[in-house]
Enzyme design. Structure first.
Site: not given
Ligand code: TRP
Length: 335
Positions: A117, A199, A202
């Protein structure tokens, strides 16, 4: 269930930072629904975690309500499971503070999600992003959870949670249950339709990469038509060499219950066009009732608010007990 056996406790959470995808349904929600029969379940909308990345406030509020509606539409029963919003239970932030003083800087520096991140958002590497796993440990330990359903990407955080629980128990005395991860088998990882080695997410900027649980049947069928496969024209499950086809087979399996062998037989000698259409239609049929239900539930804001308010009250009663013990043990004055 025998009334005298103490039910085991499950806790899990999802961040409300985007429209949920079919990956959440397959990897998390479907399991959560099944687990309700055998466990005392706490399902949380992790909004405190969401603000480690910048959010638009009105959107975060809206997504929180939408996520609650989706949980219920997917089959979470608020009468038997506790459904709540993390920021409405202040004990999470309180326990996270205490636990952070038992967590090593080095330990947190090794968290791969923090590293990922930080690379993705170099402009905002905040202290909350760094201590994120400590808050997650607090989420779990407050409820004395036995089992925590998580995806692969959260395993390291769960390992830290176990270490913190053991460390605290050892330093003082038995305080926290040491939780086990509950990793589901098939379909726990739905991959991107456009880049099937990563993966499904969203927050993927490519709209064709993810199937959202609010997508119409037509959109679902079209996205699956455009899914990236390969050039062998062979319907065979082989994650390493045929990630796109394997991912579509997983979706078809989830939607129809057919095994991979059955699916291979069914499409023997057929092309990707037929296969993708069949997958698209079956996935659309699978999602449709949930989606319709979701839009119905969303209309009744008052009912949703009542469910979340009651959920937060139930959660607080349990969380407070654990936090009181912790405060006593570390030496805070209690009157
Ligand atoms: N970090 C989890 C995720 O992004 C969400 C989460 C927050 C969670 N607290 C939790 C999951 C506690 C399980 C248990 O997926």
């Amino acid at each position: 269930m025998d009334e005298t056996t103490k039910q085991k406790v499950i806790l899990s959470g999802i961040q409300p930072s985007g429209v949920l995808t079919i990956g959440h349904l397959a990897g998390a929600l479907k399991n959560w629904v099944d687990l309700q029969n055998d466990f005392r379940c706490y399902y949380m909308i992790a909004d405190l975690h969401s603000i480690t990345l910048r959010q638009v406030p009105a959107e975060l509020r809206q997504r929180t309500i939408e996520t609650a509606a989706l949980f219920i539409a997917a089959g979470i029963n608020p009468e038997t499971s506790t459904l709540f919003v993390q920021s409405q239970v202040p004990e999470h932030a309180e326990l996270a503070w205490v636990l952070s003083t038992y967590t090593g800087f080095g330990e947190l520096s090794r968290m791969t999600q923090f590293k990922d991140k930080s690379e993705k958002h170099p402009e905002n590497i905040n202290a909350g992003l760094f201590t994120y796993p400590v808050l997650m440990a607090a989420d779990i330990l407050l409820y004395q959870a036995d089992l925590v359903p998580v995806g692969d990407d959260q395993k390291q955080h769960l390992e830290l949670t176990r270490n913190l629980a053991q460390r605290f128990n050892h330093y003082y005395s038995e305080t926290f249950k040491v939780p086990e991860p509950y990793i589901s088998k098939i379909g726990s990882r739905i991959m991107s339709l456009q880049e099937p080695t990563t993966k499904m997410s969203k927050s993927d900027p490519n709209m064709n990469a993810s199937i959202f649980l609010s997508d119409s049947n037509e959109v679902i069928v079209n996205k699956i038509k455009r899914a990236v496969t390969d050039s062998d024209a062979l319907i065979k499950y082989d994650e390493a060499n045929k990630p796109g086809v394997s991912n579509l087979m997983t979706l078809y399996h989830l939607a129809t219950g057919r095994s991979f062998a059955e699916i291979e037989n069914e499409f023997e000698g057929k092309g990707y066009g037929d296969f993708k259409l069949a997958v698209g239609i079956s996935v659309a049929n699978w999602i449709a009732p949930l989606r319709d239900n979701y839009f119905e539930i969303l209309k009744d804001k008052k009912r949703l608010q009542d469910i979340l308010t009651q959920g937060a009250e139930q959660a607080r009663r349990v969380a407070r007990k654990t936090l009181d013990k912790v405060y006593k043990k570390v030496g805070f004055v209690r009157f």
